[in-house]
Motif scaffolding. Structure first.
Motif, PDB file in Angstrom:
ATOM      1  N   MET A 104       0.850  -1.279  -0.043  1.00 16.82           N
ATOM      2  CA  MET A 104      -0.158  -0.230  -0.092  1.00 16.82           C
ATOM      3  C   MET A 104       0.695   1.126  -0.288  1.00 16.82           C
ATOM      4  N   LYS A 105       1.753   1.101   1.041  1.00 18.12           N
ATOM      5  CA  LYS A 105       2.338   2.580   0.776  1.00 18.12           C
ATOM      6  C   LYS A 105       3.426   2.174  -0.770  1.00 18.12           C
ATOM      7  N   GLU A 106       3.599   1.870  -1.042  1.00 18.92           N
ATOM      8  CA  GLU A 106       4.637   2.320  -2.703  1.00 18.92           C
ATOM      9  C   GLU A 106       3.439   2.051  -3.504  1.00 18.92           C
ATOM     10  N   PHE A 107       2.154   2.255  -3.224  1.00 19.25           N
ATOM     11  CA  PHE A 107       1.557   2.705  -4.586  1.00 19.25           C
ATOM     12  C   PHE A 107       0.909   3.444  -4.742  1.00 19.25           C
ATOM     13  N   ILE A 108       1.196   4.203  -3.413  1.00 22.09           N
ATOM     14  CA  ILE A 108       0.350   6.080  -2.796  1.00 22.09           C
ATOM     15  C   ILE A 108       1.482   7.091  -3.079  1.00 22.09           C
ATOM     16  N   GLU A 109       3.342   6.183  -3.422  1.00 24.19           N
ATOM     17  CA  GLU A 109       4.185   6.505  -3.379  1.00 24.19           C
ATOM     18  C   GLU A 109       3.864   7.239  -5.086  1.00 24.19           C
ATOM     19  N   PHE A 110       4.363   5.291  -5.559  1.00 20.76           N
ATOM     20  CA  PHE A 110       3.786   5.872  -7.267  1.00 20.76           C
ATOM     21  C   PHE A 110       2.887   5.827  -7.650  1.00 20.76           C
ATOM     22  N   ILE A 111       1.477   6.615  -6.859  1.00 22.46           N
ATOM     23  CA  ILE A 111       0.605   7.402  -7.789  1.00 22.46           C
ATOM     24  C   ILE A 111       1.735   9.138  -7.414  1.00 22.46           C
ATOM     25  N   ALA A 112       2.077   9.151  -6.286  1.00 22.34           N
ATOM     26  CA  ALA A 112       2.264  11.526  -6.468  1.00 22.34           C
ATOM     27  C   ALA A 112       3.472  11.065  -6.223  1.00 22.34           C
ATOM     28  N   LYS A 113       4.472  10.321  -6.954  1.00 19.08           N
ATOM     29  CA  LYS A 113       5.575  10.719  -7.896  1.00 19.08           C
ATOM     30  C   LYS A 113       5.446  11.122  -9.538  1.00 19.08           C
ATOM     31  N   HIS A 114       4.287  10.752  -9.497  1.00 17.00           N
ATOM     32  CA  HIS A 114       3.156  10.424 -10.866  1.00 17.00           C
ATOM     33  C   HIS A 114       2.659  12.065 -11.059  1.00 17.00           C
ATOM     34  N   LEU A 115       2.558  12.269  -9.721  1.00 18.02           N
ATOM     35  CA  LEU A 115       1.728  14.298  -9.745  1.00 18.02           C
ATOM     36  C   LEU A 115       1.837  14.717 -10.009  1.00 18.02           C
ATOM     37  N   VAL A 116       3.454  14.875  -8.760  1.00 19.75           N
ATOM     38  CA  VAL A 116       4.176  16.172  -9.168  1.00 19.75           C
ATOM     39  C   VAL A 116       5.096  16.420  -9.753  1.00 19.75           C
ATOM     40  N   ASP A 117       6.293  17.746  -9.537  1.00 15.98           N
ATOM     41  CA  ASP A 117       6.924  18.408 -10.138  1.00 15.98           C
ATOM     42  C   ASP A 117       8.401  18.116  -9.867  1.00 15.98           C
ATOM     43  N   HIS A 118       8.060  18.207  -7.890  1.00 14.27           N
ATOM     44  CA  HIS A 118       9.423  17.657  -7.269  1.00 14.27           C
ATOM     45  C   HIS A 118       9.290  15.919  -7.070  1.00 14.27           C
ATOM     46  N   PRO A 119       9.084  14.782  -8.249  1.00 13.94           N
ATOM     47  CA  PRO A 119       9.396  13.356  -7.154  1.00 13.94           C
ATOM     48  C   PRO A 119      10.074  12.658  -5.993  1.00 13.94           C
ATOM     49  N   ASP A 120      11.802  13.070  -6.249  1.00 18.14           N
ATOM     50  CA  ASP A 120      11.719  12.667  -5.561  1.00 18.14           C
ATOM     51  C   ASP A 120      12.074  13.752  -3.888  1.00 18.14           C
ATOM     52  N   GLY A 121      10.874  14.281  -3.638  1.00 15.05           N
ATOM     53  CA  GLY A 121      10.633  15.150  -2.175  1.00 15.05           C
ATOM     54  C   GLY A 121       8.840  14.995  -1.341  1.00 15.05           C
ATOM     55  N   VAL A 122       8.937  12.953  -2.526  1.00 11.19           N
ATOM     56  CA  VAL A 122       7.426  12.423  -1.882  1.00 11.19           C
ATOM     57  C   VAL A 122       7.654  11.703  -0.703  1.00 11.19           C
ATOM     58  N   VAL A 123       7.635  11.199   0.130  1.00  6.52           N
ATOM     59  CA  VAL A 123       8.003  10.795   1.288  1.00  6.52           C
ATOM     60  C   VAL A 123       6.437  10.142   2.444  1.00  6.52           C
ATOM     61  N   VAL A 124       6.618   9.315   1.641  1.00  8.36           N
ATOM     62  CA  VAL A 124       5.456   8.212   1.828  1.00  8.36           C
ATOM     63  C   VAL A 124       5.764   6.851   4.089  1.00  8.36           C
ATOM     64  N   GLU A 125       4.675   7.549   4.740  1.00  7.99           N
ATOM     65  CA  GLU A 125       5.603   6.767   5.672  1.00  7.99           C
ATOM     66  C   GLU A 125       4.682   6.383   6.787  1.00  7.99           C
ATOM     67  N   GLU A 126       4.326   4.494   7.345  1.00 11.34           N
ATOM     68  CA  GLU A 126       2.880   4.404   7.556  1.00 11.34           C
ATOM     69  C   GLU A 126       3.342   4.556   9.547  1.00 11.34           C
ATOM     70  N   LYS A 127       2.638   6.084   9.519  1.00  9.14           N
ATOM     71  CA  LYS A 127       1.797   6.302  11.444  1.00  9.14           C
ATOM     72  C   LYS A 127       1.400   5.407  12.232  1.00  9.14           C
ATOM     73  N   ALA A 128       0.668   4.345  12.119  1.00  8.31           N
ATOM     74  CA  ALA A 128       0.138   3.920  13.113  1.00  8.31           C
ATOM     75  C   ALA A 128      -0.480   2.289  12.287  1.00  8.31           C
ATOM     76  N   VAL A 129       0.404   1.394  12.662  1.00  9.04           N
ATOM     77  CA  VAL A 129      -0.381  -0.344  11.819  1.00  9.04           C
ATOM     78  C   VAL A 129      -0.881  -0.844  12.883  1.00  9.04           C
ATOM     79  N   GLU A 130      -2.393  -1.486  13.031  1.00  5.66           N
ATOM     80  CA  GLU A 130      -2.628  -2.079  14.121  1.00  5.66           C
ATOM     81  C   GLU A 130      -2.939  -3.507  13.022  1.00  5.66           C
ATOM     82  N   GLU A 131      -3.554  -4.618  13.440  1.00  7.17           N
ATOM     83  CA  GLU A 131      -4.145  -5.343  13.252  1.00  7.17           C
ATOM     84  C   GLU A 131      -4.440  -5.205  12.044  1.00  7.17           C
TER      85      GLU A 131
END
Length: 77
Positions: free
Chosen positions: A1-28
């Motif tokens: 899921m993290k990679e999926f959102i990162e992929f989409i975001a990098k293709h939308l922005v002008d600065h793909p190197d500035g895209v960071v996706v973090e998993e904040k809270a992971v429960e079951e």
């Protein structure tokens, strides 16, 4: 899921190197993803009236459902 959102975001922005996706809270069964982009790219990720962000959340929900989980996307600037 993290990679999926990162992929989409990098293709939308002008600065793909500035895209960071973090998993904040992971429960079951729940995952909270935090998307950070450069300040000048926030508008591109959110879109007009939030439609791009809503579309990303909808796709994320579908991907998470396949894995039997719930996912939340937070967009930070």
């Amino acid at each position: 899921m993290k990679e999926f959102i990162e992929f989409i975001a990098k293709h939308l922005v002008d600065h793909p190197d500035g895209v960071v996706v973090e998993e904040k809270a992971v429960e079951e069964k729940k995952v909270v993803l935090s998307l950070k982009v450069k300040p000048e790219d926030v508008g591109k990720v959110i879109g007009k009236q939030g439609k791009t962000a809503q579309a990303m959340r909808t796709l994320l929900t579908a991907v998470a459902a396949k894995e039997g989980k719930r996912a939340v996307l937070e967009i930070e600037d």
